[in-house]
Design a protein around this motif. Sequence first.
Motif, short mmCIF file in Angstrom:
data_model
loop_
_atom_site.label_atom_id
_atom_site.label_comp_id
_atom_site.label_asym_id
_atom_site.label_seq_id
_atom_site.Cartn_x
_atom_site.Cartn_y
_atom_site.Cartn_z
N MET A 154 0.85 -1.20 0.00
CA MET A 154 0.00 0.00 0.00
C MET A 154 0.88 1.24 0.00
N GLU A 155 0.53 2.21 -0.80
CA GLU A 155 1.28 3.47 -0.84
C GLU A 155 0.46 4.55 -0.19
N LEU A 156 1.07 5.24 0.76
CA LEU A 156 0.43 6.39 1.37
C LEU A 156 1.00 7.65 0.77
N ARG A 157 0.15 8.47 0.20
CA ARG A 157 0.61 9.73 -0.39
C ARG A 157 -0.01 10.88 0.39
N THR A 158 0.80 11.82 0.77
CA THR A 158 0.31 12.95 1.53
C THR A 158 0.94 14.23 1.01
N TRP A 159 0.36 15.34 1.33
CA TRP A 159 0.87 16.65 0.89
C TRP A 159 1.10 17.51 2.12
N LEU A 160 2.24 18.17 2.20
CA LEU A 160 2.56 18.98 3.35
C LEU A 160 2.80 20.42 2.95
N LYS A 161 2.30 21.36 3.79
CA LYS A 161 2.68 22.77 3.70
C LYS A 161 3.45 23.07 4.98
N PRO A 162 4.76 22.88 4.98
CA PRO A 162 5.50 22.99 6.23
C PRO A 162 5.34 24.35 6.88
N MET A 176 8.30 11.95 11.93
CA MET A 176 6.90 12.13 12.25
C MET A 176 6.02 11.18 11.44
N LEU A 177 6.31 11.07 10.14
CA LEU A 177 5.49 10.23 9.29
C LEU A 177 5.69 8.74 9.60
N ARG A 178 6.93 8.35 9.87
CA ARG A 178 7.18 6.95 10.19
C ARG A 178 6.54 6.56 11.52
N GLU A 199 3.84 7.75 12.69
CA GLU A 199 2.38 7.70 12.53
C GLU A 199 1.93 6.57 11.62
N PHE A 200 2.70 6.31 10.52
CA PHE A 200 2.23 5.37 9.51
C PHE A 200 3.08 4.10 9.40
N GLY A 201 4.14 4.01 10.17
CA GLY A 201 4.94 2.79 10.13
C GLY A 201 5.86 2.73 8.93
N ASN A 202 6.16 1.50 8.50
CA ASN A 202 7.16 1.29 7.46
C ASN A 202 6.59 1.17 6.05
N GLN A 203 5.31 1.48 5.87
CA GLN A 203 4.75 1.42 4.52
C GLN A 203 5.33 2.55 3.67
N ARG A 204 5.19 2.40 2.35
CA ARG A 204 5.69 3.42 1.42
C ARG A 204 4.89 4.71 1.61
N ILE A 205 5.61 5.82 1.76
CA ILE A 205 4.97 7.12 1.95
C ILE A 205 5.57 8.10 0.94
N VAL A 206 4.73 8.76 0.16
CA VAL A 206 5.18 9.78 -0.78
C VAL A 206 4.66 11.13 -0.28
N VAL A 207 5.57 12.06 -0.04
CA VAL A 207 5.22 13.35 0.52
C VAL A 207 5.47 14.43 -0.52
N GLU A 208 4.40 15.12 -0.94
CA GLU A 208 4.50 16.23 -1.88
C GLU A 208 4.46 17.54 -1.08
N PHE A 209 5.38 18.45 -1.36
CA PHE A 209 5.45 19.72 -0.66
C PHE A 209 4.86 20.83 -1.53
N LEU A 210 3.92 21.58 -0.97
CA LEU A 210 3.21 22.59 -1.73
C LEU A 210 3.76 24.00 -1.52
N SER A 211 4.88 24.11 -0.88
CA SER A 211 5.55 25.41 -0.74
C SER A 211 7.04 25.18 -0.91
N ASP A 212 7.78 26.29 -0.96
CA ASP A 212 9.23 26.18 -1.17
C ASP A 212 10.00 26.45 0.12
N ASP A 213 9.42 26.09 1.26
CA ASP A 213 10.02 26.41 2.54
C ASP A 213 11.32 25.65 2.81
N VAL A 214 11.41 24.40 2.34
CA VAL A 214 12.59 23.58 2.65
C VAL A 214 13.58 23.75 1.50
N LYS A 215 14.54 24.63 1.71
CA LYS A 215 15.48 24.98 0.64
C LYS A 215 16.82 24.26 0.82
N PHE A 216 17.46 24.00 -0.31
CA PHE A 216 18.81 23.44 -0.30
C PHE A 216 19.70 24.30 -1.19
#
Length: 332
Positions: free
Chosen positions: A1-9, A122-124, A126-143
């Motif tokens: 099962m794939e868990l997909r979520t979207w974050l606005k940090p 945080m995600l692990r 809450e949701f354990g070791n299943q596959r998690i895809v996290v989409e970010f809707l802002s540009d807050d986390v910069k590299f």
Amino acid sequence: MELRTWLKPLIVVPLLLIVLGLVRTTFAQFEPPVNNSYVTATFMEFRSTGNVPHFHAGVDFSTFLREGIEIRAAADGYLVRLEIDEGGIYGNTIVLQHENGYRTLYAHLQRFAEKTDFIVNMLRSEFGNQRIVVEFLSDDVKFQRGEVVGYSGKTGEATQPHAHFEVRDKDEKYVYDPLRFIDVKRLKPVQMGIVLKSLLISDKEYQYSPGAVYTFNGDYPKISVEAYTELAKNLLGVKEIKLYFSNELVYHIILDEIPLDFYEKPYTVYHEKTTMTSLIYKAFYKLYSDEELPFVKVNRVGEFKRLTYDVKVEISDVFGNSGVFTFTLKRG
């Protein structure tokens, strides 16, 4: 099962959509993701791992068989996706968006950069070791260019630790050869050269011998070549192949970009006798096609109906190596 979520940090604001134009003829320079490394696998090589055969959609850089080596951002950018996954093809993956409109992807990570640990933990939790895809809707986390995005591992289909690196358009509909963006002179120098090991002619295999005469059947010659860039004991895929009949260009293939719709269509490039196992890589590039393909620039093989063909094959790679191979074909 794939868990997909979207974050606005840290903030809750509407997503600002920025349209970034892509000019394919002008490529910004990216940094290699591993310092003082060399390439161990190239773009659009054949892969039979996973559920179905597919293209290798990026470039692999050596981490010297070690986990925990720093993987660095190719340019300034911001986080758009984390894939938290021990399995699958890519394993733990991070994707960055850059100002030039391209995205870079870093896969098979042992773990992510410290600045994203709080999200991953945080995600692990809450949701354990299943596959998690996290989409970010802002540009807050910069590299920043050269900043650590993660650490080398062998999650996903990787059998040894290494850095898998891809370049995509911002809509992730196309994937490009990353070495088009990188100054290959900055890579660790390794002696290499083009080799042509064998031929498939009308599905019959021959060891290549310069100037030899081979026979073919059918309306026109169906030639496949087993060709590589040979790097020490490693075999890498090539970039460009030209086929000539009596010095007339009849087939031209350039493996520098593909639509992701073609990801699971490697037999558009490779003959069905191509083999990949943990010990064997035997790749035959087809120099004919009955369909229009985005990476085939000239396809005139079927126009020629002759009894004898003087054949020349020119093969080159992204590192500047090239080779010219000649032989003769006679109708059997």
